[in-house]
Design a protein around this motif. Structure first.
Motif, mmCIF file in Angstrom:
data_model
loop_
_atom_site.group_PDB
_atom_site.id
_atom_site.type_symbol
_atom_site.label_atom_id
_atom_site.label_comp_id
_atom_site.label_asym_id
_atom_site.label_seq_id
_atom_site.Cartn_x
_atom_site.Cartn_y
_atom_site.Cartn_z
ATOM 1 N N LYS A 62 -1.268 10.743 -6.192
ATOM 2 C CA LYS A 62 -1.119 12.049 -5.542
ATOM 3 C C LYS A 62 -2.399 12.884 -5.633
ATOM 4 O O LYS A 62 -2.356 14.105 -5.466
ATOM 5 N N LYS A 63 -3.527 12.242 -5.903
ATOM 6 C CA LYS A 63 -4.805 12.953 -5.958
ATOM 7 C C LYS A 63 -5.722 12.584 -4.801
ATOM 8 O O LYS A 63 -6.826 13.107 -4.688
ATOM 9 N N GLY A 64 -5.295 11.653 -3.963
ATOM 10 C CA GLY A 64 -6.117 11.233 -2.834
ATOM 11 C C GLY A 64 -6.973 10.017 -3.091
ATOM 12 O O GLY A 64 -7.719 9.583 -2.215
ATOM 13 N N TYR A 65 -6.849 9.415 -4.296
ATOM 14 C CA TYR A 65 -7.699 8.274 -4.605
ATOM 15 C C TYR A 65 -7.325 7.031 -3.798
ATOM 16 O O TYR A 65 -8.184 6.217 -3.462
ATOM 17 N N GLY A 66 -6.040 6.872 -3.512
ATOM 18 C CA GLY A 66 -5.635 5.726 -2.698
ATOM 19 C C GLY A 66 -6.307 5.748 -1.337
ATOM 20 O O GLY A 66 -6.843 4.743 -0.877
ATOM 21 N N LYS A 67 -6.298 6.907 -0.693
ATOM 22 C CA LYS A 67 -6.942 7.040 0.615
ATOM 23 C C LYS A 67 -8.453 6.879 0.509
ATOM 24 O O LYS A 67 -9.102 6.343 1.408
ATOM 25 N N PHE A 68 -9.005 7.347 -0.600
ATOM 26 C CA PHE A 68 -10.439 7.205 -0.827
ATOM 27 C C PHE A 68 -10.815 5.725 -0.889
ATOM 28 O O PHE A 68 -11.783 5.280 -0.267
ATOM 29 N N LEU A 69 -10.027 4.920 -1.610
ATOM 30 C CA LEU A 69 -10.290 3.488 -1.701
ATOM 31 C C LEU A 69 -10.035 2.786 -0.376
ATOM 32 O O LEU A 69 -10.757 1.861 0.011
ATOM 33 N N ILE A 70 -9.004 3.229 0.340
ATOM 34 C CA ILE A 70 -8.661 2.605 1.614
ATOM 35 C C ILE A 70 -9.777 2.791 2.633
ATOM 36 O O ILE A 70 -9.946 1.976 3.540
ATOM 37 N N ASN A 71 -10.578 3.844 2.482
ATOM 38 C CA ASN A 71 -11.713 4.045 3.378
ATOM 39 C C ASN A 71 -12.670 2.853 3.372
ATOM 40 O O ASN A 71 -13.412 2.626 4.327
ATOM 41 N N PHE A 72 -12.651 2.082 2.278
ATOM 42 C CA PHE A 72 -13.509 0.907 2.169
ATOM 43 C C PHE A 72 -12.877 -0.340 2.811
ATOM 44 O O PHE A 72 -13.555 -1.347 2.968
#
Length: 281
Positions: free
Chosen positions: A163-173
């Motif tokens: 819930k901090k946005g890290y999943g989406k941050f990693l998915i950007n890769f």
């Protein structure tokens, strides 16, 4: 059949936890699934894990003694990205086998389908961390098979950092390998949904092919997401159109006003394995 029964039992065994919780840094975290840690570390209420080197212990006193001696304060490998509060390390399983094996043990506690049958030397691991005065604290990672067309084999944000946005941050890769775990499906679906809505908001008419080109999301994934979220509609003349209902509109507008951990390409210092190290292995 005997083979089917064996497979069913194997699947069922992944649901039977033998480690109830882990102590990881300042967090006491409930586990979700079985992980094949060595036999002597099974059937414990709490497994104690060093948050920097990922070594694990049955007794808290052992972890405390280890922390006093452990000089590691960040993942091994190359730091390929850093912003004001986060850093990403690329780790080659061929050179940092123990760390990567321990990372796989840790991730298996929270992933229902991940297996450890492959040797870590076949993979690259990308670990995202939060930075403070004490060091680089792992929040999640994804792995990539070195010689696969897919660039993600496994992706995980640790429960205490969700819930901090890290999943989406990693998915950007990333582009996912199939099949996705339950957590992977949820992570990618949330990312696709938000990304597609942001684009659709600005178009009265757009093709799926154009959506794919703009977002870099595969066509099949776009179709799956839009169908599941009930955005596709059939017009009276038979044409397939998209419709964003008021609730979806409210959702995407709220996301536009939130701070996100977007990838800043100018802070990425990285050369693809395929074009560099692979030539020397």
């Amino acid at each position: 059949t005997k083979g089917s029964l064996s497979k069913a039992r194997s699947i069922e065994n992944t649901k039977l936890k033998t480690i109830n919780q882990i102590r990881f840094g300042s967090y006491l975290v409930d586990t979700w699934y079985f992980s094949p840690y060595p036999k002597e570390y099974q059937n414990v209420d709490v497994l104690y894990i060093c948050e920097f080197c990922l070594c694990f212990f049955k007794v808290e006193k052992e972890l405390i003694r280890h922390i006093r001696r452990c000089e590691i304060r960040h993942p091994p490998g190359n730091e390929i990205y850093r912003n004001e509060r986060n850093s990403i390390f690329e780790i080659d399983g061929n050179y940092f086998r123990i760390y990567c094996e321990n990372l796989c043990f840790l991730s298996k506690l929270f992933l229902d389908h991940k297996t450890l049958k492959h040797r870590v030397n076949l993979f690259l691991f990308y670990v995202i961390t939060e930075i403070d005065e004490y060091g680089y604290h792992i929040t999640g990672y994804f792995s990539k098979e070195k010689y696969s067309k897919n660039n993600v084999s496994c992706i995980l944000t640790l429960p205490q950092h969700q819930k901090k946005g890290y999943g989406k941050f990693l998915i950007n890769f990333s582009t996912p390998e199939r099949p996705l775990s339950d957590l992977g499906v949820a992570s990618y679906m949330a990312y696709w949904y938000e990304t597609l809505l942001k684009v659709l908001l600005n178009y009265n008419q757009i093709s799926v092919q154009e959506l794919s080109e703009i977002t870099s999301i595969e066509i099949n994934d776009i179709l799956t997401c839009l169908e599941e979220k009930d955005i596709f509609k059939t017009a009276p003349n038979g044409d397939i159109i998209y419709y964003i209902n008021p609730k979806q509109m409210e959702f995407v507008l709220s996301k536009l006003n939130q701070k996100h951990y977007d990838l800043c390409k100018s802070k990425l210092h990285w050369v693809s394995y395929d074009y560099h190290l692979a030539l020397y292995e």
